[in-house]
Write an enzyme that holds these catalytic residues in place. Structure first.
Site, PDB file in Angstrom:
ATOM      1  CG  HIS A   1      10.163 -13.665 -17.028  1.00 14.51           C
ATOM      2  ND1 HIS A   1       9.488 -13.538 -18.216  1.00 14.51           N
ATOM      3  CD2 HIS A   1       9.289 -13.245 -16.086  1.00 14.51           C
ATOM      4  CE1 HIS A   1       8.281 -13.056 -18.001  1.00 14.51           C
ATOM      5  NE2 HIS A   1       8.134 -12.877 -16.701  1.00 14.51           N
TER       6      HIS A   1
ATOM      7  CG  HIS B   1       7.022 -10.434 -12.414  1.00 16.32           C
ATOM      8  ND1 HIS B   1       6.484  -9.472 -13.241  1.00 16.32           N
ATOM      9  CD2 HIS B   1       6.977 -11.594 -13.119  1.00 16.32           C
ATOM     10  CE1 HIS B   1       6.116 -10.026 -14.383  1.00 16.32           C
ATOM     11  NE2 HIS B   1       6.402 -11.314 -14.343  1.00 16.32           N
TER      12      HIS B   1
ATOM     13  CE  LYS C   1       6.902  -9.924 -21.123  1.00 13.91           C
ATOM     14  NZ  LYS C   1       6.804 -10.485 -19.792  1.00 13.91           N
TER      15      LYS C   1
ATOM     16  CG  HIS D   1       2.461 -12.438 -21.632  1.00  9.81           C
ATOM     17  ND1 HIS D   1       2.610 -12.733 -20.297  1.00  9.81           N
ATOM     18  CD2 HIS D   1       1.346 -13.102 -22.038  1.00  9.81           C
ATOM     19  CE1 HIS D   1       1.618 -13.528 -19.915  1.00  9.81           C
ATOM     20  NE2 HIS D   1       0.829 -13.759 -20.953  1.00  9.81           N
TER      21      HIS D   1
ATOM     22  CG  HIS E   1       6.013 -16.773 -19.216  1.00  5.20           C
ATOM     23  ND1 HIS E   1       5.273 -16.535 -20.345  1.00  5.20           N
ATOM     24  CD2 HIS E   1       5.960 -15.636 -18.499  1.00  5.20           C
ATOM     25  CE1 HIS E   1       4.797 -15.314 -20.300  1.00  5.20           C
ATOM     26  NE2 HIS E   1       5.206 -14.743 -19.197  1.00  5.20           N
TER      27      HIS E   1
ATOM     28  CG  ASP F   1       6.430 -15.387 -14.868  1.00  5.95           C
ATOM     29  OD1 ASP F   1       6.524 -14.180 -14.570  1.00  5.95           O
ATOM     30  OD2 ASP F   1       5.404 -15.872 -15.382  1.00  5.95           O
TER      31      ASP F   1
HETATM   32  O1  DOR Z   1       1.413 -15.250 -13.752  1.00 14.56           O
HETATM   33  C1  DOR Z   1       1.861 -14.195 -14.106  1.00 14.56           C
HETATM   34  N1  DOR Z   1       2.103 -13.194 -13.230  1.00 14.56           N
HETATM   35  N2  DOR Z   1       2.091 -13.989 -15.400  1.00 14.56           N
HETATM   36  C2  DOR Z   1       2.450 -12.803 -15.880  1.00 14.56           C
HETATM   37  O2  DOR Z   1       2.616 -12.689 -17.066  1.00 14.56           O
HETATM   38  C3  DOR Z   1       2.568 -11.623 -14.992  1.00 14.56           C
HETATM   39  C4  DOR Z   1       2.820 -12.033 -13.625  1.00 14.56           C
HETATM   40  C5  DOR Z   1       2.631 -10.901 -12.621  1.00 14.56           C
HETATM   41  O3  DOR Z   1       3.168  -9.822 -12.870  1.00 14.56           O
HETATM   42  O4  DOR Z   1       1.990 -11.126 -11.610  1.00 14.56           O
HETATM   43 ZN    ZN Z   2       6.237 -12.594 -15.920  1.00 14.06          ZN
END
Ligand code: DOR
Ligand code: ZN
Length: 356
Positions: A16, A18, A102, A139, A177, A250
């Site tokens: 997971h 970003h 997702k 989520h 998460h 995450d």
């Molecule tokens: O803390 C988070 N940041 N939780 C999420 O679900 C998305 C993520 C983000 O993309 O910044």
């Molecule tokens: Zn995330």
């Protein structure tokens, strides 16, 4: 405390992640590709990844931004909207590019506005996914403003996840998460079609770290860290060896200006030190022997993939490994997760028996 000071394990994956896009991606990606063999790439960029064309192009940009010497494979996902069509999902899965879909409840988190408001509207897509075995990544929080933010995960399980699993037991689901004891118990009581990712930071911080003695925006993420008993339940889950729990960082970078303000964004940037933090956590729990399962074996098993063949060496020294407080990007600084303990673990890559 265990006396282990060295550990050689299969190269880990991040289930997971970003990566963002553009200059932010160029700045953060090398930290993930240095330590991880594969990563499930979150589709909540702007615009979200909802078509094969967008996924193909995003994949290409990621590959291009990966340093040549890094052996890293991005695993792409689709962002589920109420207009996603079952046929498109089938085609995306059969192309081999899309490894999961997702589900963001609309309004639950960063760039989730195009997400799902009414799960009934996406049932044909979910039925198709159940039929072809494509995992749904959720989520797991309701976005209802009447529900207390600390209860949103538990309410999601009761009102969305459990009814969904009852109506579509064949659907393979990852609760992303997971942050609560309730969530951990729900996974344990379920069958092999339900698994969960757990972050490094939720094993380390609780809600006091965000709020007691002053607001610390760099510990704010979603789902928000809960009380101590939940953090302890997450620790128990990751060292249990139960293969339904695997690592998803995450790691979610935001520039400091968007976190240190009147309404700060959710997200913690951990790509740079997640593995070293995890080694410390597993050592604190006296279960370093379970680290490989959590970071390198359980995830591929759920996704029907083989573990990576190359290995990494984790070793501990008397000197703590310094980490930058921030990294610089073309858009501004991004603060690095501070675990509030000194890190004595270091990571080295082993390729063809050579250490890098
Ligand atoms: O803390 C988070 N940041 N939780 C999420 O679900 C998305 C993520 C983000 O993309 O910044
Ligand atoms: Zn995330």
């Amino acid at each position: 405390m265990t006396t282990n000071t060295e550990l050689i394990i299969r190269r880990p994956d991040d289930w997971h992640l970003h990566l963002r896009d553009g200059s932010m991606m160029s700045a953060v990606l090398p930290y993930s590709s240095a330590d991880f063999g594969r990563a499930i790439i979150m589709p909540n960029i702007l615009p979200p990844v909802t078509t094969m064309e967008q996924a193909t192009r995003y994949h290409r940009r990621i590959v291009k931004a990966t340093p040549d010497q890094h052996d890293f494979k991005p695993l792409m996902t689709f962002y589920l909207t109420e207009s996603t069509r079952a046929d498109d999902i089938e085609q995306a899965a059969s192309s081999g590019l899309i490894k999961a879909v997702k589900l963001y409840p609309a309004g639950a988190t960063t760039n989730s506005e195009s997400g799902v408001q009414d799960i009934k509207k996406v049932m044909p897509v979910l039925e198709k996914m159940a039929e072809i075995g494509l995992p749904l990544l959720v989520h797991g929080e309701v976005a209802d403003s009447n529900i207390d933010i600390f209860d949103r995960e538990a309410v999601f399980i009761d009102t969305v996840l459990d009814p969904l699993r009852r109506s579509l037991p064949q659907l393979r689901i990852v609760m992303e998460h997971v942050t609560t004891k309730t969530g951990v118990q729900y996974i344990i009581s379920s069958d092999k079609n339900l698994a969960a990712t757990i972050t490094a930071h939720h094993l380390i911080i609780n809600r006091n770290d965000i709020l007691a003695g002053g607001i610390r925006p760099h510990y704010y993420c979603l789902p928000v860290a809960k009380r101590e008993k939940h953090r302890l339940a997450l620790r128990e889950a990751v060292v249990s060896g139960d293969s339904r729990f695997f690592f998803g960082s995450d790691s979610a970078p935001h520039i400091d200006g968007t976190k240190e303000c009147g309404c700060g964004c959710a997200g913690i940037f951990t790509a740079i030190n997640a593995l070293e933090c995890l080694a410390t956590v597993f050592e604190q729990e006296n279960r370093l022997d379970k680290l490989e399962a959590f970071v390198s074996l359980n995830g591929p098993k759920f996704y029907g993939l083989l573990p990576n063949t190359s290995k990494i060496r984790l070793y501990k020294t008397c000197d703590h490994a310094g980490q930058p407080e921030k990294i610089q990007t073309r858009d501004g600084y991004v603060t690095v997760f501070d675990p509030m303990f000194l890190i004595y673990w270091h990571v080295e890559n082993i390729v063809n028996d050579k250490i890098y």
